[in-house]
Design an enzyme around this catalytic site. Sequence first.
Site, PDB file in Angstrom:
ATOM      1  N   GLN A   1       0.775  -1.247   0.000  1.00  0.00           N
ATOM      2  CA  GLN A   1       0.000   0.000   0.000  1.00  0.00           C
ATOM      3  C   GLN A   1       0.806   1.296   0.000  1.00  0.00           C
ATOM      4  O   GLN A   1       0.488   2.221  -0.756  1.00  0.00           O
ATOM      5  CB  GLN A   1      -0.967   0.016   1.204  1.00  0.00           C
ATOM      6  CG  GLN A   1      -1.797   1.261   1.242  1.00  0.00           C
ATOM      7  CD  GLN A   1      -2.838   1.346   2.335  1.00  0.00           C
ATOM      8  OE1 GLN A   1      -3.449   2.365   2.522  1.00  0.00           O
ATOM      9  NE2 GLN A   1      -3.086   0.271   3.059  1.00  0.00           N
ATOM     10  N   SER A   2       1.823   1.383   0.869  1.00  0.00           N
ATOM     11  CA  SER A   2       2.443   2.708   1.070  1.00  0.00           C
ATOM     12  C   SER A   2       3.055   3.241  -0.224  1.00  0.00           C
ATOM     13  O   SER A   2       2.736   4.362  -0.650  1.00  0.00           O
ATOM     14  CB  SER A   2       3.489   2.632   2.188  1.00  0.00           C
ATOM     15  OG  SER A   2       4.558   1.797   1.806  1.00  0.00           O
TER      16      SER A   2
ATOM     17  N   LEU B   1       9.138  -8.100 -14.715  1.00  0.00           N
ATOM     18  CA  LEU B   1      10.593  -8.091 -14.906  1.00  0.00           C
ATOM     19  C   LEU B   1      11.260  -8.619 -13.647  1.00  0.00           C
ATOM     20  O   LEU B   1      10.903  -8.210 -12.544  1.00  0.00           O
ATOM     21  CB  LEU B   1      11.066  -6.645 -15.164  1.00  0.00           C
ATOM     22  CG  LEU B   1      12.571  -6.426 -15.290  1.00  0.00           C
ATOM     23  CD1 LEU B   1      13.118  -7.056 -16.566  1.00  0.00           C
ATOM     24  CD2 LEU B   1      12.900  -4.933 -15.272  1.00  0.00           C
TER      25      LEU B   1
ATOM     26  N   LYS C   1      16.801  -9.812 -11.051  1.00  0.00           N
ATOM     27  CA  LYS C   1      17.813 -10.725 -10.503  1.00  0.00           C
ATOM     28  C   LYS C   1      18.317 -11.704 -11.565  1.00  0.00           C
ATOM     29  O   LYS C   1      19.216 -12.493 -11.287  1.00  0.00           O
ATOM     30  CB  LYS C   1      17.232 -11.504  -9.318  1.00  0.00           C
ATOM     31  CG  LYS C   1      16.993 -10.622  -8.089  1.00  0.00           C
ATOM     32  CD  LYS C   1      16.240 -11.415  -7.042  1.00  0.00           C
ATOM     33  CE  LYS C   1      16.185 -10.697  -5.725  1.00  0.00           C
ATOM     34  NZ  LYS C   1      15.276 -11.377  -4.785  1.00  0.00           N
TER      35      LYS C   1
ATOM     36  N   ARG D   1      20.184  -5.880  -2.779  1.00  0.00           N
ATOM     37  CA  ARG D   1      20.399  -7.304  -3.086  1.00  0.00           C
ATOM     38  C   ARG D   1      20.073  -7.613  -4.547  1.00  0.00           C
ATOM     39  O   ARG D   1      20.529  -8.613  -5.088  1.00  0.00           O
ATOM     40  CB  ARG D   1      19.557  -8.189  -2.154  1.00  0.00           C
ATOM     41  CG  ARG D   1      20.049  -8.192  -0.712  1.00  0.00           C
ATOM     42  CD  ARG D   1      19.410  -9.297   0.119  1.00  0.00           C
ATOM     43  NE  ARG D   1      18.006  -9.088   0.369  1.00  0.00           N
ATOM     44  CZ  ARG D   1      17.514  -8.309   1.335  1.00  0.00           C
ATOM     45  NH1 ARG D   1      18.331  -7.667   2.149  1.00  0.00           N
ATOM     46  NH2 ARG D   1      16.207  -8.172   1.486  1.00  0.00           N
TER      47      ARG D   1
ATOM     48  N   LYS E   1      10.901  -5.106   9.094  1.00  0.00           N
ATOM     49  CA  LYS E   1       9.790  -4.973   8.151  1.00  0.00           C
ATOM     50  C   LYS E   1       8.606  -4.388   8.908  1.00  0.00           C
ATOM     51  O   LYS E   1       8.397  -4.710  10.073  1.00  0.00           O
ATOM     52  CB  LYS E   1       9.416  -6.337   7.595  1.00  0.00           C
ATOM     53  CG  LYS E   1      10.523  -6.933   6.771  1.00  0.00           C
ATOM     54  CD  LYS E   1      10.077  -8.176   6.051  1.00  0.00           C
ATOM     55  CE  LYS E   1      11.230  -8.712   5.221  1.00  0.00           C
ATOM     56  NZ  LYS E   1      10.815  -9.815   4.364  1.00  0.00           N
TER      57      LYS E   1
ATOM     58  N   GLU F   1       1.263  -1.321   8.420  1.00  0.00           N
ATOM     59  CA  GLU F   1       0.489  -0.194   8.946  1.00  0.00           C
ATOM     60  C   GLU F   1       0.413  -0.147  10.484  1.00  0.00           C
ATOM     61  O   GLU F   1       0.787   0.838  11.109  1.00  0.00           O
ATOM     62  CB  GLU F   1      -0.933  -0.275   8.366  1.00  0.00           C
ATOM     63  CG  GLU F   1      -1.923   0.716   8.931  1.00  0.00           C
ATOM     64  CD  GLU F   1      -1.624   2.156   8.550  1.00  0.00           C
ATOM     65  OE1 GLU F   1      -1.400   2.421   7.370  1.00  0.00           O
ATOM     66  OE2 GLU F   1      -1.620   3.017   9.447  1.00  0.00           O
TER      67      GLU F   1
ATOM     68  N   ASP G   1       0.507   3.910   5.996  1.00  0.00           N
ATOM     69  CA  ASP G   1       0.730   3.529   4.597  1.00  0.00           C
ATOM     70  C   ASP G   1       0.415   4.682   3.642  1.00  0.00           C
ATOM     71  O   ASP G   1       1.301   5.270   3.038  1.00  0.00           O
ATOM     72  CB  ASP G   1      -0.155   2.328   4.240  1.00  0.00           C
ATOM     73  CG  ASP G   1       0.436   1.021   4.734  1.00  0.00           C
ATOM     74  OD1 ASP G   1       1.653   0.978   4.974  1.00  0.00           O
ATOM     75  OD2 ASP G   1      -0.309   0.049   4.880  1.00  0.00           O
TER      76      ASP G   1
ATOM     77  N   GLY H   1      -7.931  19.653  20.331  1.00  0.00           N
ATOM     78  CA  GLY H   1      -7.602  21.075  20.394  1.00  0.00           C
ATOM     79  C   GLY H   1      -8.120  21.717  21.664  1.00  0.00           C
ATOM     80  O   GLY H   1      -8.458  21.038  22.640  1.00  0.00           O
ATOM     81  N   GLY H   2      -8.198  23.034  21.647  1.00  0.00           N
ATOM     82  CA  GLY H   2      -8.592  23.769  22.840  1.00  0.00           C
ATOM     83  C   GLY H   2     -10.094  23.855  23.046  1.00  0.00           C
ATOM     84  O   GLY H   2     -10.556  24.376  24.064  1.00  0.00           O
TER      85      GLY H   2
HETATM   86  N1  CAO Z   1      11.611  -9.796  -9.342  1.00  0.00           N
HETATM   87  C1  CAO Z   1      12.265 -10.601  -8.479  1.00  0.00           C
HETATM   88  N2  CAO Z   1      12.242 -10.444  -7.148  1.00  0.00           N
HETATM   89  C2  CAO Z   1      11.523  -9.413  -6.675  1.00  0.00           C
HETATM   90  C3  CAO Z   1      10.815  -8.534  -7.510  1.00  0.00           C
HETATM   91  C4  CAO Z   1      10.887  -8.748  -8.909  1.00  0.00           C
HETATM   92  N3  CAO Z   1      10.265  -7.965  -9.762  1.00  0.00           N
HETATM   93  N4  CAO Z   1      10.204  -7.627  -6.753  1.00  0.00           N
HETATM   94  C5  CAO Z   1      10.495  -7.920  -5.473  1.00  0.00           C
HETATM   95  N5  CAO Z   1      11.296  -8.999  -5.436  1.00  0.00           N
HETATM   96  C6  CAO Z   1      11.866  -9.615  -4.249  1.00  0.00           C
HETATM   97  C7  CAO Z   1      12.860  -8.698  -3.587  1.00  0.00           C
HETATM   98  O1  CAO Z   1      14.097  -8.772  -4.232  1.00  0.00           O
HETATM   99  C8  CAO Z   1      12.856  -9.246  -2.176  1.00  0.00           C
HETATM  100  O2  CAO Z   1      13.645 -10.414  -2.121  1.00  0.00           O
HETATM  101  P1  CAO Z   1      14.855 -10.622  -1.040  1.00  0.00           P
HETATM  102  O3  CAO Z   1      14.356 -10.137   0.278  1.00  0.00           O
HETATM  103  O4  CAO Z   1      15.091 -12.086  -1.092  1.00  0.00           O
HETATM  104  O5  CAO Z   1      16.022  -9.834  -1.493  1.00  0.00           O
HETATM  105  C9  CAO Z   1      11.407  -9.654  -2.008  1.00  0.00           C
HETATM  106  O6  CAO Z   1      10.858  -9.828  -3.295  1.00  0.00           O
HETATM  107  C10 CAO Z   1      10.583  -8.564  -1.334  1.00  0.00           C
HETATM  108  O7  CAO Z   1      10.911  -8.548  -0.038  1.00  0.00           O
HETATM  109  P2  CAO Z   1      10.104  -7.716   1.022  1.00  0.00           P
HETATM  110  O8  CAO Z   1      10.870  -7.812   2.285  1.00  0.00           O
HETATM  111  O9  CAO Z   1       9.846  -6.350   0.538  1.00  0.00           O
HETATM  112  O10 CAO Z   1       8.693  -8.472   1.072  1.00  0.00           O
HETATM  113  P3  CAO Z   1       7.877  -9.031   2.314  1.00  0.00           P
HETATM  114  O11 CAO Z   1       6.587  -9.506   1.743  1.00  0.00           O
HETATM  115  O12 CAO Z   1       8.656 -10.009   3.109  1.00  0.00           O
HETATM  116  O13 CAO Z   1       7.632  -7.753   3.257  1.00  0.00           O
HETATM  117  C11 CAO Z   1       6.856  -5.532   3.730  1.00  0.00           C
HETATM  118  C12 CAO Z   1       6.634  -6.828   2.946  1.00  0.00           C
HETATM  119  C13 CAO Z   1       5.803  -4.544   3.316  1.00  0.00           C
HETATM  120  C14 CAO Z   1       6.749  -5.826   5.234  1.00  0.00           C
HETATM  121  C15 CAO Z   1       8.272  -4.989   3.407  1.00  0.00           C
HETATM  122  O14 CAO Z   1       8.361  -4.805   2.012  1.00  0.00           O
HETATM  123  C16 CAO Z   1       8.586  -3.673   4.100  1.00  0.00           C
HETATM  124  O15 CAO Z   1       8.881  -3.627   5.299  1.00  0.00           O
HETATM  125  N6  CAO Z   1       8.576  -2.572   3.339  1.00  0.00           N
HETATM  126  C17 CAO Z   1       8.953  -1.261   3.836  1.00  0.00           C
HETATM  127  C18 CAO Z   1       7.897  -0.656   4.684  1.00  0.00           C
HETATM  128  C19 CAO Z   1       6.581  -0.567   3.978  1.00  0.00           C
HETATM  129  O16 CAO Z   1       6.430   0.012   2.932  1.00  0.00           O
HETATM  130  N7  CAO Z   1       5.579  -1.128   4.656  1.00  0.00           N
HETATM  131  C20 CAO Z   1       4.206  -0.907   4.261  1.00  0.00           C
HETATM  132  C21 CAO Z   1       3.734  -1.851   3.296  1.00  0.00           C
HETATM  133  S1  CAO Z   1       2.074  -1.489   2.936  1.00  0.00           S
HETATM  134  O17 CAO Z   1       1.251  -2.118   4.214  1.00  0.00           O
END
Ligand code: CAO
Length: 415
Positions: free
Chosen positions: A16-17, A71, A74, A103, A135, A138, A167, A246-247
């Site tokens: 979402q964010s 796409l 990696k 990465r 990680k 919201e 978010d 507020g006040g």
């Molecule tokens: N092709 C190949 N790999 C891809 C890709 C693509 N097009 N897009 C994403 N990926 C991979 C990334 O490389 C990553 O892999 P590695 O961790 O192995 O390097 C993985 O997908 C994404 O990891 P992630 O940590 O972002 O995903 P998650 O589902 O485990 O966590 C979230 C989700 C939201 C907790 C985390 O992204 C986060 O903390 N984001 C920052 C804060 C944020 O925006 N939070 C709000 C989200 S909205 O509620």
Amino acid sequence: MKALEGVRVLDMTHVQSGPSCTQLLAWFGADVIKIERPGVGDITRGQLRDIPDVDSLYFTMLNHNKRSVTLNPKTEQGSKIFRKLIEECDVMVENFGPGAIDRMGFPWEKIQEINPRMIYASIKGFGPGPYDDCKVYENVAQCTGGAASTTGFLDGLPVVTGAQIGDSGTGMNLALGIVTALYQREQSGKGQRVECAMQDGIINLCRVKLRDQQRLAHGPLNEYSQHGEGVPFGEATPRAGNDSGGGQPGTILRCNGWETDPNAYVYFIAQAAVWGNVCDLIGKPEWKEDPGYATPGVRLDKMKDIFATIEEWTMTVDKFEVMRRCNPLNIPCGPILSMKEIAEEPSLRDTGTIVEVDHPERGTYLSVGNPIKLSESPVDVVRSPLLGEHTDEVLESVVGLSEEEIAAAHESGAV
Ligand code: CAO
């Protein structure tokens, strides 16, 4: 002509964010190219589905006006395509977990080297510090940003709000950072990093609660209803129920029909400047001159009883009638509108705040339009893309691949 026409965004956002940020940029006219993992896509496409095998409302409501490209940066070929996209775009936005873009082989230093004009914008849960590896979703942000500790009732648990302030709130902060950096680039010719932490975004929205934290050192918070009720304050800003921040004292009152309708309530503010009008409205004209009620200070410890008396009146009429009667008297109030009422409100459709969108697989659905209205940059909300709908078109027109090269990219699993 749209405000951000000519700006191309490499959109590496998910959930979402980040998507809420790039959707705003798209609504202002940027060409937003959303990169999604081949065969999978943004995880929200499949979350909370209401119709089998159709992109969820979660996804469609956050990804309007974008192009979708599958796409995998990696892979060897995917990495080359990604590099070319970095060259061709003005802005790159991402909100993956900490370190994910590094990465993929594209740390900020490398992005800068490839395209020194690039504005690289990220959302993370936390800024640098003890939690920068975490990680965040919201509600984690709402809790760690101070909002939950100050929301809810004094005798209950901390409460999170349904408004997605971590978010979509942080997405809006990031969008502002991006357009500000674009503006600075006009002068400097250089890109820069834009970073927004969800915790910071929540703290920014909790400013008045930090204000109250400091006021506590100098005595009780007089305007909190707990003060009037004789409940002592602790060390930290407490939960304040429905007290106004507020006040001016305010609270939620029952209206006609509350026994069966969970939203038959109104927020009522007993603003000092219109105290006389409040007294007349609720049939207490004698309170206007009564020294026990006439000034804000003497009313503070009686607010519970005063609101109970106001409620005796609000319970005789429906919430819309309360507003109709209060508005001409300059008494600020607001009926508690349900999501159903918001969905059906014609004036919100007229302004484009709520929009009806047509989707080839789900049919029509309602979405939230752009809350920011620009007179010279009107918004047409266009349905979200299907997974990879624009892969070939972007590979050809932006990346410059031939038909054979595009076929090879598909064959190798890079796209
Ligand atoms: N092709 C190949 N790999 C891809 C890709 C693509 N097009 N897009 C994403 N990926 C991979 C990334 O490389 C990553 O892999 P590695 O961790 O192995 O390097 C993985 O997908 C994404 O990891 P992630 O940590 O972002 O995903 P998650 O589902 O485990 O966590 C979230 C989700 C939201 C907790 C985390 O992204 C986060 O903390 N984001 C920052 C804060 C944020 O925006 N939070 C709000 C989200 S909205 O509620």
